[in-house]
Design a protein around this motif. Sequence first.
Motif: not given
Length: 352
Positions: A53-55, A57-59, A97, A101, A313
């Motif tokens: 899963v590509y985060d 919110a952070a990335e 999540d 996110r 991604n």
Amino acid sequence: MEHAPAPRRRRALPCTVLSSALCAGLLAGCGDPGPTLHEPWFGGYVNATAYPVYDFAAEAAGRSHVVLGFVVADPEDDCTPSWGGYYGLEDAATDLDMDGRVTAFRDGGGEVAVSFGGAARDELATACTDREQVYAAYRDVVDRYDLDTVDFDIEMDDLENYEANTRRAEAVARLQEDRPHDDPLEVWLTLPAGLAGLEESSQDVVAQMLGAGVELAGVNIMTMNFDEGKPASQSEYDASTEAARSVHAQVKDLYAEAGQQLSDELAWNRMGLTPMIGQNDVSAEVLDVEAAEQLNSFAREHGLGRVSFWSLNRDRACGADDPDPQEANDFCSGIEQQRGEFTRALGEGFED
């Protein structure tokens, strides 16, 4: 199979096409200023169900927008929205999540758009034939994620489905009508384009949206996978800009048929570009970082309303554990690059 021409509703002429004297004399009753420029934005797509899963919110922290895809019909319940056909909205909150996110990205100053459709699975209006339930499904997603921007990525057989496209257009028009005047819902259509622009089926999708009364923010074209329509000697950048110029003329015509006269500037503002970074699905087509920088310059010089790309991604070089870089995949670009380099190249000059 041929179908009847899409209905196209004409609107009253805006003040801008009436005489200045008449508008001055009837100012109080001349409240519609006609089409106006929208604030341009940049946001990469996120393949929300790809694993790992590509985060976002952070990335993607610090970027102004992300576009999360794709919401489609639940395979077990045609009128229920799901992420990729794998996660219902509640499941996505627990397993991905997603809700957390989205909140975290917004808390960092960004905005989230959600894209319905895509090349895989069934778009909600295609699978669900009940108009009321189509509307309710879209509304559930808009309400859950408190969306101000939605995207409809219409591809493959969906383009030819006149009844589904009518259901979608009517539902989207209702969504916009439900919104307060000071909190509009921005709606984009994302469509495939070739060197000659939009095919007739794609033009019909635009016409149906406009004809239903949708305030369409713009037509976002996928500048990728041109295949046999693109000469081998033509660069990916040149093919993309040729497609964009072709669509620009079509956008002017389509909006005019719906009663909205667009200047060249406004027509560019009602367009977006979405390339596929790195290795495309067509093996001979590769978009490198230099071409991405050129596309960014083209978009800014012409005043396009949106720039996106597929996908966040993939915005990294492939590693030893990744699939063959010479074949397009969901996890890396297939070319040598720094992590996030396409995001920086395509997003240059847009508000962060």
